[in-house]
Design an enzyme around this catalytic site. Structure first.
Site, PDB file in Angstrom:
ATOM      1  CD  GLU A 109      -3.026  -0.862   2.276  1.00 12.28           C
ATOM      2  OE1 GLU A 109      -2.810  -0.112   3.244  1.00 12.28           O
ATOM      3  OE2 GLU A 109      -4.097  -1.447   2.101  1.00 12.28           O
TER       4      GLU A 109
ATOM      5  CB  CYS B 203      -2.662  -8.608   5.416  1.00 14.76           C
ATOM      6  SG  CYS B 203      -4.206  -9.149   6.110  1.00 14.76           S
TER       7      CYS B 203
ATOM      8  CB  SER C   9     -10.912   1.845  10.387  1.00 13.09           C
ATOM      9  OG  SER C   9     -10.174   1.849  11.599  1.00 13.09           O
TER      10      SER C   9
ATOM     11  CG  HIS D 124      -5.291  -6.956   8.805  1.00 16.25           C
ATOM     12  ND1 HIS D 124      -4.086  -6.732   8.195  1.00 16.25           N
ATOM     13  CD2 HIS D 124      -5.808  -5.724   9.074  1.00 16.25           C
ATOM     14  CE1 HIS D 124      -3.877  -5.426   8.093  1.00 16.25           C
ATOM     15  NE2 HIS D 124      -4.904  -4.796   8.626  1.00 16.25           N
TER      16      HIS D 124
HETATM   17  P1  HMG Z   1      -7.050   6.399  19.787  1.00 19.45           P
HETATM   18  O1  HMG Z   1      -8.375   7.066  19.691  1.00 19.45           O
HETATM   19  O2  HMG Z   1      -5.872   7.286  19.966  1.00 19.45           O
HETATM   20  O3  HMG Z   1      -7.003   5.345  20.962  1.00 19.45           O
HETATM   21  O4  HMG Z   1      -6.832   5.574  18.464  1.00 19.45           O
HETATM   22  P2  HMG Z   1      -8.120   4.975  22.034  1.00 19.45           P
HETATM   23  O5  HMG Z   1      -8.367   6.112  22.926  1.00 19.45           O
HETATM   24  O6  HMG Z   1      -9.305   4.330  21.338  1.00 19.45           O
HETATM   25  O7  HMG Z   1      -7.304   3.865  22.851  1.00 19.45           O
HETATM   26  C1  HMG Z   1      -6.939   2.673  22.233  1.00 19.45           C
HETATM   27  C2  HMG Z   1      -7.245   1.536  23.207  1.00 19.45           C
HETATM   28  O8  HMG Z   1      -6.383   1.692  24.338  1.00 19.45           O
HETATM   29  C3  HMG Z   1      -8.664   1.536  23.740  1.00 19.45           C
HETATM   30  O9  HMG Z   1      -9.054   0.184  23.893  1.00 19.45           O
HETATM   31  C4  HMG Z   1      -8.509   2.199  25.122  1.00 19.45           C
HETATM   32  O10 HMG Z   1      -9.521   1.828  26.035  1.00 19.45           O
HETATM   33  C5  HMG Z   1      -7.158   1.655  25.533  1.00 19.45           C
HETATM   34  P3  HMG Z   1     -10.542  -0.264  23.456  1.00 19.45           P
HETATM   35  O11 HMG Z   1     -11.463   0.543  24.288  1.00 19.45           O
HETATM   36  O12 HMG Z   1     -10.663   0.077  21.992  1.00 19.45           O
HETATM   37  O13 HMG Z   1     -10.553  -1.725  23.707  1.00 19.45           O
HETATM   38  N1  HMG Z   1      -6.456   2.479  26.529  1.00 19.45           N
HETATM   39  C6  HMG Z   1      -5.779   1.975  27.575  1.00 19.45           C
HETATM   40  N2  HMG Z   1      -5.598   0.701  27.986  1.00 19.45           N
HETATM   41  C7  HMG Z   1      -4.835   0.517  29.117  1.00 19.45           C
HETATM   42  N3  HMG Z   1      -4.258   1.523  29.814  1.00 19.45           N
HETATM   43  C8  HMG Z   1      -4.449   2.809  29.429  1.00 19.45           C
HETATM   44  C9  HMG Z   1      -5.227   3.061  28.266  1.00 19.45           C
HETATM   45  N4  HMG Z   1      -5.582   4.203  27.613  1.00 19.45           N
HETATM   46  C10 HMG Z   1      -6.337   3.817  26.552  1.00 19.45           C
HETATM   47  N5  HMG Z   1      -3.878   3.795  30.130  1.00 19.45           N
HETATM   48  C11 HMG Z   1      -6.922   3.854  16.825  1.00 19.45           C
HETATM   49  C12 HMG Z   1      -6.778   4.179  18.316  1.00 19.45           C
HETATM   50  C13 HMG Z   1      -6.678   2.385  16.602  1.00 19.45           C
HETATM   51  C14 HMG Z   1      -8.339   4.241  16.358  1.00 19.45           C
HETATM   52  C15 HMG Z   1      -5.876   4.693  16.019  1.00 19.45           C
HETATM   53  O14 HMG Z   1      -4.570   4.322  16.384  1.00 19.45           O
HETATM   54  C16 HMG Z   1      -6.030   4.583  14.522  1.00 19.45           C
HETATM   55  O15 HMG Z   1      -6.788   5.339  13.900  1.00 19.45           O
HETATM   56  N6  HMG Z   1      -5.253   3.636  13.852  1.00 19.45           N
HETATM   57  C17 HMG Z   1      -5.296   3.488  12.413  1.00 19.45           C
HETATM   58  C18 HMG Z   1      -6.536   2.771  11.936  1.00 19.45           C
HETATM   59  C19 HMG Z   1      -6.535   1.302  12.329  1.00 19.45           C
HETATM   60  O16 HMG Z   1      -5.526   0.707  12.634  1.00 19.45           O
HETATM   61  N7  HMG Z   1      -7.725   0.664  12.247  1.00 19.45           N
HETATM   62  C20 HMG Z   1      -7.876  -0.743  12.534  1.00 19.45           C
HETATM   63  C21 HMG Z   1      -8.926  -1.410  11.655  1.00 19.45           C
HETATM   64  S1  HMG Z   1      -8.705  -1.038   9.932  1.00 19.45           S
HETATM   65  C22 HMG Z   1      -7.382  -2.061   9.426  1.00 19.45           C
HETATM   66  O17 HMG Z   1      -6.990  -2.942  10.114  1.00 19.45           O
HETATM   67  C23 HMG Z   1      -6.784  -1.784   8.085  1.00 19.45           C
HETATM   68  C24 HMG Z   1      -5.448  -1.046   8.088  1.00 19.45           C
HETATM   69  O18 HMG Z   1      -4.383  -1.970   8.274  1.00 19.45           O
HETATM   70  C25 HMG Z   1      -5.301  -0.283   6.781  1.00 19.45           C
HETATM   71  C26 HMG Z   1      -5.108  -1.143   5.581  1.00 19.45           C
HETATM   72  O19 HMG Z   1      -3.943  -1.461   5.370  1.00 19.45           O
HETATM   73  O20 HMG Z   1      -6.064  -1.460   4.874  1.00 19.45           O
HETATM   74  C27 HMG Z   1      -5.362  -0.004   9.174  1.00 19.45           C
END
Ligand code: HMG
Length: 445
Positions: free
Chosen positions: A83, A120, A211, A244
Site C-alpha cells: 500500500e 494483508c 475502521s 490481520h
Molecule cells: P485512539 O483514539 O488514539 O485510541 O486511536 P483509544 O483512545 O481508542 O485507545 C486505544 C485503546 O487503548 C482503547 O481500547 C482504550 O480503552 C485503551 P478499546 O477501548 O478500543 O478496547 N487504553 C488503555 N488501555 C490501558 N491503559 C491505558 C489506556 N488508555 C487507553 N492507560 C486507533 C486508536 C486504533 C483508532 C488509532 O490508532 C487509529 O486510527 N489507527 C489506524 C486505523 C486502524 O488501525 N484501524 C484498525 C482497523 S482497519 C485495518 O486494520 C486496516 C489497516 O491496516 C489499513 C489497511 O492497510 O487497509 C489499518
C-alpha cells in the site's frame, strides 16, 4: 489432489524502532499503558534512511532464495503486495527483480510480475494467484515468490501514528509445500467503505473508530461465507486463528466476536450457560437495539470466562506476539501473524503437523477473506532457522527527535538529508534517483 501452499517464509524488519511507551507516550502526554496494553504495540519498526519497500522486500526475498538454494530459473512469478508504492505505473515487483538480478546468475525475464493493494488481503490474493497458477498447470514446474512490503506511516499527530510499522514478508508458493497447504474453500465479506484510504496521497485519511467497526463487520461476513462452503467452524477445529493485525487490540476485539460466533449452538455455549446464560437470539427481542444491548452484555461476561480466556491464550495470543514488537505492516500483517504462531509453537515444542489454522485477511476499503490452512510436516524446520529475534533485537532505538527526522526522510513531500542510523551490511540499499526519476538500488556486501 497435490497440496499447494507456502513452502518458505522470510521476514525483513525496518532497522529502526520507536518505543511507544518510553519515547512516544511522554511526548504525546499519554499513559504508556494506552500503547502497551490498549493498542498492544510496544515498538514500531521504521525504515532507516537507505531502506524502503523495495529494499525490505528484496532483502526478505534474497534471504528466502538463499535458504532454499533457489536461482531465478526456479521462480515463475513475482507478485508484490503493497500500500506504499511510489510508482503508479512500474510495479514494485520489477524493482525487486532488478535488485535480485544484481546478486544471482541469470534473470527473471521469464517471470510474470505484478502488484496488488488491499492491506494483508492483497498478500493473500497474491497467494491465491500463485495457487491458481500452479493448480491450472501453468507454472512449468516453477514456484511463485510473493512479497508483502510496506512502510505504514501516518500524518504526524494522527491517532494512527501509534500503529505505524515497516517491514516485509516474503513467501514461496509451491506444490507439496513445507509449511502450510491452503484450503480450496474461502469466504469473503466485501463492501465499498470509506474508512481508511489514500486517494493520491502518501499518508492515509483515517476514520479510526469506524475502521474498527468495518473490520469487524466484514470479518463476520467472511466467516459466514466461509462456513457456507466449508461447514460450521468450531474452536477445536483450529489450533490458531491468525488475523490481520493492525495492532493487537484490534485482534482482541475480533477474537471475542469470533469466539461467540463459533461457539453458538455448540456444547461450549451450553457449558457456559450456567454462568452467563445462553447467547441472545434476535427473535427473542422486540427491537434491534435491545438485541444489540443484550449481545454487548453477553460479550462482557464471555470475556471473563475461563473457557474464553484459555482459548484466547492458546489460539490467539501466539499470533500477535511479533505484531506487538513491530506495529502494522499493512500487506504483511496476517502473514506476520501466521509466522508468529508457528514460531511460538516451535519454541514451545508443540507438534503442529496436520493441524489446521483459520486465517483471516483484511484490507480497508474494505474486504475480509477467510480460508483454512493445514500445517505440513516441514513447518518446524521452515520457521526455526529464521533470524527474527536477532533482527528485532538489533534495531536502532530512536529518540523522539530522531523519529521526526526519519518520518520526514520518508515523507515524499519533503527533501531532508539525514545520516543513516545503522550500517548496511549484506543487503540492498536505496542509493538515489535515476535520470527518469526512478529509484535506484545497490547490493552492499
Ligand atoms: P485512539 O483514539 O488514539 O485510541 O486511536 P483509544 O483512545 O481508542 O485507545 C486505544 C485503546 O487503548 C482503547 O481500547 C482504550 O480503552 C485503551 P478499546 O477501548 O478500543 O478496547 N487504553 C488503555 N488501555 C490501558 N491503559 C491505558 C489506556 N488508555 C487507553 N492507560 C486507533 C486508536 C486504533 C483508532 C488509532 O490508532 C487509529 O486510527 N489507527 C489506524 C486505523 C486502524 O488501525 N484501524 C484498525 C482497523 S482497519 C485495518 O486494520 C486496516 C489497516 O491496516 C489499513 C489497511 O492497510 O487497509 C489499518
Amino acid at each position: 489432489m497435490t497440496a499447494v501452499g507456502i513452502d518458505a517464509i522470510e521476514l525483513w524488519s525496518g532497522k529502526l524502532r520507536l518505543d511507544l511507551a518510553e519515547t512516544f507516550a511522554p511526548v504525546k502526554g499519554e499513559d504508556p499503558g494506552k500503547y502497551t496494553k490498549g493498542i498492544g504495540i510496544e515498538y514500531s519498526s521504521l525504515p532507516d534512511v537507505y531502506e524502503d519497500i523495495v529494499t525490505m522486500g528484496a532483502n526478505a526475498a534474497k534471504q528466502l532464495m538463499d535458504r532454499k538454494g533457489l536461482t531465478p530459473e526456479d521462480i515463475g512469478r513475482i507478485d508484490v503486495a503493497t500500500e506504499s508504492a511510489f510508482d503508479n505505473s512500474k510495479p514494485v515487483s520489477t524493482y525487486i527483480a532488478g535488485c535480485l538480478e544484481q546478486v544471482y546468475d541469470g534473470d527473471f525475464h521469464h517471470a510474470n510480475k505484478g502488484e496488488r493493494k488491499f492491506a494483508c488481503l492483497s498478500g493473500t490474493q497474491c497467494l491465491d494467484d500463485a495457487y491458481n497458477w500452479i493448480r491450472a498447470g501453468r507454472n512449468r514446474g516453477r514456484a511463485a515468490l510473493v512479497i508483502a512490503t510496506d512502510t505504514a506511516l501516518y500524518e504526524r499527530g494522527d491517532p494512527g501514528e501509534a500503529t505505524q510499522g515497516a517491514g516485509a514478508v516474503a513467501m514461496l508458493i509451491d506444490e507439496e509445500p513445507d509449511i502450510v497447504a491452503l484450503s480450496t474453500e474461502q469466504g469473503y465479506g466485501s463492501a465499498d467503505e470509506t474508512d481508511f484510504l489514500k486517494p493520491n496521497q502518501q499518508f492515509p485519511s483515517v476514520d479510526g473508530k469506524r475502521s474498527i467497526q468495518v473490520y469487524l463487520a466484514r470479518m463476520r461476513e467472511a466467516l459466514e461465507d466461509y462456513e457456507s462452503v466449508a461447514g460450521d467452524t468450531h474452536p477445536e477445529d483450529f489450533v490458531y486463528f491468525p488475523f490481520h493485525t493492525p495492532y493487537p487490540g484490534m485482534v482482541r476485539k475480533a477474537a471475542l466476536l469470533g469466539y461467540r460466533h463459533i461457539t453458538r449452538d455448540t456444547e461450549i455455549e451450553d457449558a457456559l450457560a450456567d454462568d452467563i446464560g445462553m447467547q441472545p437470539r434476535e427473535e427473542n427481542y422486540e427491537t434491534r437495539e435491545d438485541y444489540e444491548e443484550a449481545i454487548r452484555a453477553y460479550m462482557d461476561e464471555l470475556k471473563g470466562t475461563r473457557q474464553y480466556q484459555e482459548w484466547y491464550e492458546q489460539a490467539i495470543e501466539p499470533t500477535i506476539q511479533v505484531s506487538g514488537q513491530v506495529g502494522n505492516w499493512y500487506t504483511a500483517s496476517v502473514h506476520l501473524a501466521r509466522l508468529s504462531a508457528l514460531r511460538a509453537a516451535a519454541s514451545e515444542d508443540v507438534d503442529l503437523a496436520g493441524e489446521k489454522m483459520l486465517v483471516g485477511s483484511y484490507g480497508s476499503g474494505a474486504q475480509a477473506e477467510i480460508h483454512a490452512e493445514t500445517v505440513r510436516d516441514g513447518w518446524r524446520e521452515g520457521v526455526e532457522g529464521l533470524d527474527v529475534d536477532a533482527q528485532l533485537a538489533d534495531r536502532y532505538d530512536l529518540s523522539f527527535e530522531e523519529y521526526e527526522l526519519v518520518h520526514d526522510v520518508h515523507n515524499h513531500q519533503k527533501e531532508v538529508e539525514v545520516e543513516e542510523f545503522t550500517q548496511p551490511e549484506g543487503e540492498f540499499v536505496f542509493t538515489g534517483w535515476g535520470r527518469m526519476n526512478e529509484r535506484r538500488y545497490e547490493y552492499v556486501e
